[in-house]
Write a protein that holds these residues in place. Sequence first.
Motif, PDB file in Angstrom:
ATOM      1  N   LEU A 289       0.828  -1.203   0.000  1.00  0.00           N
ATOM      2  CA  LEU A 289       0.000   0.000   0.000  1.00  0.00           C
ATOM      3  C   LEU A 289       0.866   1.259   0.000  1.00  0.00           C
ATOM      4  O   LEU A 289       0.575   2.234  -0.707  1.00  0.00           O
ATOM      5  CB  LEU A 289      -0.926   0.000   1.218  1.00  0.00           C
ATOM      6  CG  LEU A 289      -2.011  -1.086   1.238  1.00  0.00           C
ATOM      7  CD1 LEU A 289      -2.773  -1.038   2.549  1.00  0.00           C
ATOM      8  CD2 LEU A 289      -2.962  -0.931   0.064  1.00  0.00           C
ATOM      9  N   THR A 310     -10.157   3.870   3.580  1.00  0.00           N
ATOM     10  CA  THR A 310     -10.137   2.544   2.956  1.00  0.00           C
ATOM     11  C   THR A 310     -11.101   1.593   3.657  1.00  0.00           C
ATOM     12  O   THR A 310     -11.282   1.657   4.880  1.00  0.00           O
ATOM     13  CB  THR A 310      -8.699   1.985   2.988  1.00  0.00           C
ATOM     14  OG1 THR A 310      -7.887   2.761   2.105  1.00  0.00           O
ATOM     15  CG2 THR A 310      -8.653   0.521   2.572  1.00  0.00           C
ATOM     16  N   THR A 395      -3.832  -1.928   9.567  1.00  0.00           N
ATOM     17  CA  THR A 395      -4.055  -0.802   8.659  1.00  0.00           C
ATOM     18  C   THR A 395      -4.912   0.300   9.262  1.00  0.00           C
ATOM     19  O   THR A 395      -4.840   1.445   8.815  1.00  0.00           O
ATOM     20  CB  THR A 395      -4.729  -1.269   7.360  1.00  0.00           C
ATOM     21  OG1 THR A 395      -6.033  -1.798   7.673  1.00  0.00           O
ATOM     22  CG2 THR A 395      -3.894  -2.336   6.661  1.00  0.00           C
TER      23      THR A 395
END
Length: 437
Positions: A289, A310, A395
């Motif tokens: 990413l 996201t 994340t």
Amino acid sequence: MSADHSPSRLDDTAAGLCAFLDASPTPFHACATAAALLESAGFTRLVERDRWPTAPGEYYLIRGGSLIAWRTGRSADPAAPLRIVGAHTDSPGLRIKPNPDLVREGWQQLGVEVYGGPLLASWVDRDLGLAGRIAVRSPDGTGAGTRLLTVDEPLLRVSELAIHLNRGVNTEGLVLNPQLHLAPHWGLGDQPGDLRGFLADRLELARGDVLGWDLMPYDLTPARRIGRDRALIASARLDNQATCYAAVQALIRAADDPSGRHLIALFDHEEVGSVSERGAQSTLLASTLERIVLAAGGDREDLLRALAGTVIASGDMAHATHPNYPDKHEPHHRIAMNGGPVLKINNQLRYATDAVGAAAFELACEQAGVPVQRFVVRSDLPCGSTVGPITSALTGASTVDFGAPTLSMHSIRELCGVADQAMYADALTAFLAPAGS
């Protein structure tokens, strides 16, 4: 949009999934099979050690038994959020030991170790092939590379003890000691069978050029449609290669949304905790990413901004309600085969789904015109887990866990519905490319 459940669509779905499963006896093969589909759709393989292109495009990388593929749209904003589908390539089973050659009672056998949590009894009395990744000496003799191997023939067998010598097996169940009872036999003789030499012959190499292996036996019975109306698929490794196949198909089909950033992450080692250089707990997703954002001209700040918007859909197969064991299921959350994708919810966070993630997935299913089912485990039973909580924690992205209904999960041969697989791909396509994006 309305879902296409025409016979031709279901036939195509079943044929494609069965071909994927048959070509993918190991995680390494699953990555190669997925890569072939991606390349036929115009994706380009990138090497992690190389400098990546800055132009928008369709790319993928492979690290061992894991694959990440993505599409970067024409958006000039490096902080644009992503839509990500996660899955895993590995399945429970048996793995060959480093020093495998055994001789017992005139039988040549191979030592195996249990990988993950398979239903061990399902591995007995099966014709087994052998497949995996072999480390081999480089042609100049100074380094090493890898080769894929598939021995697609009846090579191994784990034979059950006759009922005459185990009278209680039908009332007390089959109990297998992993050290004593699972070593497959592959020949007769008083000397070891020499697996290294066998591999060298198959690869047309000198015996000393075979340096190591990640090998696993696998069931030779092909994936096939079954049932009165052929509405079901029976196969090995549905958990979780069915999700891998649906994710690949969805990524290819999401090309109709040229502005978006779509990514699929197919991880190895989920069945044993995901802690490896290529598992969901590794740096693989995070580093990919970051490099996507950097290639688009962004920086660390842009990466964090992108992650804040996201959404990740973590796909793993779900338990359909078993007709012979209905008491094992939550009575108010029945899951029907061919009833549509399944939202997986657990308040102990064995699944990552919360209301926000669930809403994103339900909207995708609504856009795709497919129904949604909701699964929770009985409150008095433990719950399995997925890569969802791991990727969510690493994340900070909103995450939802989902699956497709399955029976016999972790058996050498599992069962799913044909229509469910078509709806699975439809839902994931809509998730990657939501309306109005």
